[in-house]
Scaffold this motif. Structure first.
Motif, short mmCIF file in Angstrom:
data_model
loop_
_atom_site.label_atom_id
_atom_site.label_comp_id
_atom_site.label_asym_id
_atom_site.label_seq_id
_atom_site.Cartn_x
_atom_site.Cartn_y
_atom_site.Cartn_z
N LEU A 175 88.33 -40.91 -34.08
CA LEU A 175 87.25 -41.90 -34.23
C LEU A 175 86.40 -41.86 -32.96
N LEU A 176 85.17 -41.37 -33.08
CA LEU A 176 84.34 -41.09 -31.91
C LEU A 176 83.16 -42.05 -31.81
N VAL A 177 82.64 -42.16 -30.60
CA VAL A 177 81.38 -42.87 -30.35
C VAL A 177 80.50 -41.99 -29.48
N LEU A 178 79.22 -42.25 -29.51
CA LEU A 178 78.25 -41.46 -28.75
C LEU A 178 77.73 -42.28 -27.58
N PRO A 206 86.63 -31.25 -32.21
CA PRO A 206 86.90 -31.40 -33.65
C PRO A 206 86.26 -30.28 -34.44
N ARG A 207 87.00 -29.76 -35.42
CA ARG A 207 86.47 -28.67 -36.26
C ARG A 207 85.31 -29.15 -37.12
N ARG A 208 85.36 -30.41 -37.52
CA ARG A 208 84.33 -30.96 -38.40
C ARG A 208 84.07 -32.40 -38.00
N THR A 209 82.81 -32.79 -37.98
CA THR A 209 82.44 -34.16 -37.62
C THR A 209 81.51 -34.73 -38.68
N VAL A 210 81.79 -35.95 -39.14
CA VAL A 210 80.93 -36.63 -40.11
C VAL A 210 80.56 -38.00 -39.56
N VAL A 211 79.45 -38.53 -40.02
CA VAL A 211 79.00 -39.86 -39.60
C VAL A 211 79.77 -40.92 -40.39
N ALA A 212 80.18 -41.97 -39.69
CA ALA A 212 80.89 -43.09 -40.33
C ALA A 212 80.27 -44.40 -39.86
N ASP A 213 80.35 -45.42 -40.75
CA ASP A 213 79.84 -46.74 -40.37
C ASP A 213 80.68 -47.81 -41.02
N SER A 216 76.14 -39.62 -15.23
CA SER A 216 75.87 -39.13 -16.57
C SER A 216 75.17 -37.77 -16.52
N LYS A 217 75.59 -36.89 -17.43
CA LYS A 217 74.94 -35.58 -17.56
C LYS A 217 74.27 -35.46 -18.93
N GLY A 218 73.91 -36.60 -19.49
CA GLY A 218 73.28 -36.60 -20.80
C GLY A 218 74.22 -37.15 -21.86
N PRO A 219 73.77 -37.26 -23.09
CA PRO A 219 74.59 -37.82 -24.16
C PRO A 219 75.90 -37.05 -24.33
N MET A 220 76.97 -37.78 -24.64
CA MET A 220 78.24 -37.11 -24.91
C MET A 220 79.06 -37.96 -25.87
N ALA A 221 79.90 -37.26 -26.64
CA ALA A 221 80.77 -37.91 -27.61
C ALA A 221 82.17 -38.03 -27.00
N VAL A 222 82.76 -39.21 -27.15
CA VAL A 222 84.11 -39.45 -26.67
C VAL A 222 84.87 -40.21 -27.75
N THR A 233 89.29 -34.12 -39.42
CA THR A 233 87.86 -34.45 -39.39
C THR A 233 87.61 -35.61 -38.44
N ALA A 234 86.63 -35.44 -37.57
CA ALA A 234 86.25 -36.50 -36.64
C ALA A 234 85.21 -37.40 -37.29
N LEU A 235 85.27 -38.69 -36.98
CA LEU A 235 84.36 -39.69 -37.54
C LEU A 235 83.49 -40.23 -36.42
N LEU A 236 82.22 -39.88 -36.43
CA LEU A 236 81.29 -40.36 -35.41
C LEU A 236 80.75 -41.71 -35.85
N TRP A 237 81.19 -42.76 -35.16
CA TRP A 237 80.90 -44.13 -35.60
C TRP A 237 79.48 -44.54 -35.22
N GLN A 238 78.79 -45.13 -36.22
CA GLN A 238 77.44 -45.63 -35.99
C GLN A 238 77.26 -47.04 -36.54
#
Length: 378
Positions: free
Chosen positions: A103-106, A26-33, A132-138, A49-54
């Motif tokens: 819509l992404l999760v970590l 994603p070109r741009r990622t923002v936090v969403a809840d 696992s190779k560490g944290p990743m967004a999907v 814009t990607a939405l990183l869900w928290q």
């Protein structure tokens, strides 16, 4: 390694980006809840814009459904041309995947999903992604597919021709369409094999879950060699062969199409539509330029024993969609110095063939799946 970046509490954050469909970062990622409105989420996703869900996991699923409903408000374009309708449908599906994939999760270390009310997805992710190779967004949509595939793997799919269940792995086409399995289960074997199946050899090319190899072994064929080009499929076929206690009769070989040697019967159920797959699971449906089909036909004569047969299991859906003609198929068979000695047909039983809302309903409702008996010509 691709990485996404976002700002949280005035601090720059980053994580590894993962997409089984090779979706671009994603070109741009923002936090969403939980405060995110569906209209805002849909608008931003359409803008790239990607939405990183928290927020809450179940709220994220509801938001994904709400975004999907907004896509459905715009009816897809249609055409009187079957082939154009197919390409419009593919374009619409690609747009849907792109928007909903924003819509992404970590996933933390060990594939842990730390959202409120989130299920334990660690085992499902290990099966799909490996260690696992560490944290990743999907994408949440992808993760839900991973979890669904894990459930299928646990429960399995009933195969009446075997009287038991086959357990598909993530990224391996599942035998949900029973008509092609029944064709292999009930078509009479070549005469040489009927007299001595216990001394005969069969090849199952593109075995996937191994279901057709198991059906052939179930019919009394002593030696079956199952091949595939997909490492996931090879692992899946080996596991199913072990589950069914058929390891003494089924040899899983690959990656590749033809194994070494010759056989009395060579079975192939290639992907039915000559188009480019956009995800691993679509590799069981789409075959660019009918590459696997032509490779099977071209190599068949060199791998058949005298008196042997090749069984090509193929739907005519590509013909009904204007993606391939019957004459092109017959020409390819003739060019490979093969002859058709019989063709057994069956009609589809899957729900989509009766779904009038499906954009490809006209073609699907008229579809015929056939088993073509092929022999070599002098």
């Amino acid at each position: 390694m691709s990485t996404i970046h976002w700002t949280e509490n005035h601090t720059h954050q980053s994580a590894r980006w993962h997409s089984v469909n090779a979706a671009p970062v994603p070109r741009r990622t923002v936090v969403a809840d939980d405060r995110m409105k569906a209209d805002d989420a849909y608008r931003q996703a359409c803008e790239g814009t990607a939405l990183l869900w928290q927020g809450d996991f179940h709220n994220a699923r509801q938001l994904l459904q709400a975004m999907s409903r907004r896509i459905d408000r715009r009816p897809p374009r249609s055409s009187t041309s079957p082939s154009e309708n197919f390409h419009l449908h593919r374009r619409s599906s690609s747009h849907r995947a792109s928007v909903l994939g924003k819509l992404l999760v970590l996933l933390d270390d060990d594939h842990t999903l730390t959202l409120r009310r989130a299920p334990d997805v660690r085992q499902a992710c290990r099966e799909a992604y490996g260690p696992s190779k560490g944290p990743m967004a999907v994408a949440l949509r992808e993760l839900l597919g991973v979890v669904g595939a894990h459930q299928w793997r646990l429960k399995g799919i009933d195969v009446p021709a075997l009287g038991t269940r086959i357990h598909p792995h993530y990224g391996v086409f599942a035998p949900v369409r029973g008509e092609y399995v029944d064709l292999v289960a009930h078509t009479s074997l070549p005469s040489a094999m009927r007299h001595s199946p216990a001394t005969s050899t069969a090849f199952d090319l593109g075995t996937g879950t191994g279901v057709l190899a198991a059906v052939l072994a179930h019919r009394g064929i002593e030696r079956v060699v199952a091949t595939d080009i997909n490492p996931r499929a090879l692992a899946c076929a080996k596991e199913n062969t072990h589950r069914l206690a058929l390891t003494d009769r089924i040899e899983v070989s690959g990656p590749g199409l033809f194994p070494e040697g010759r056989a009395d019967l060579i079975v192939c159920n290639p992907p039915w539509l000559p188009a480019r797959p956009t995800s691993p699971i679509e590799q069981g449906v789409y075959d660019p330029d009918s590459t696997m089909l032509h490779s099977f036909l071209a190599g068949l004569s060199a791998h058949l024993r005298p008196g042997g047969q090749g069984w090509l299991i193929l739907s005519d859906l590509a013909e009904r969609l204007g993606l391939r003609t019957r004459q092109q198929l017959l020409d390819a068979i003739q060019a490979a110095r093969l002859r058709v000695v019989d063709k057994i047909d069956t009609k589809p039983r899957h729900p989509r063939s009766k779904d009038a809302t499906d954009p490809l309903h006209t073609a699907r409702s008229a579809e015929t799946t056939s088993l073509w008996r092929l022999i070599t010509t002098p």
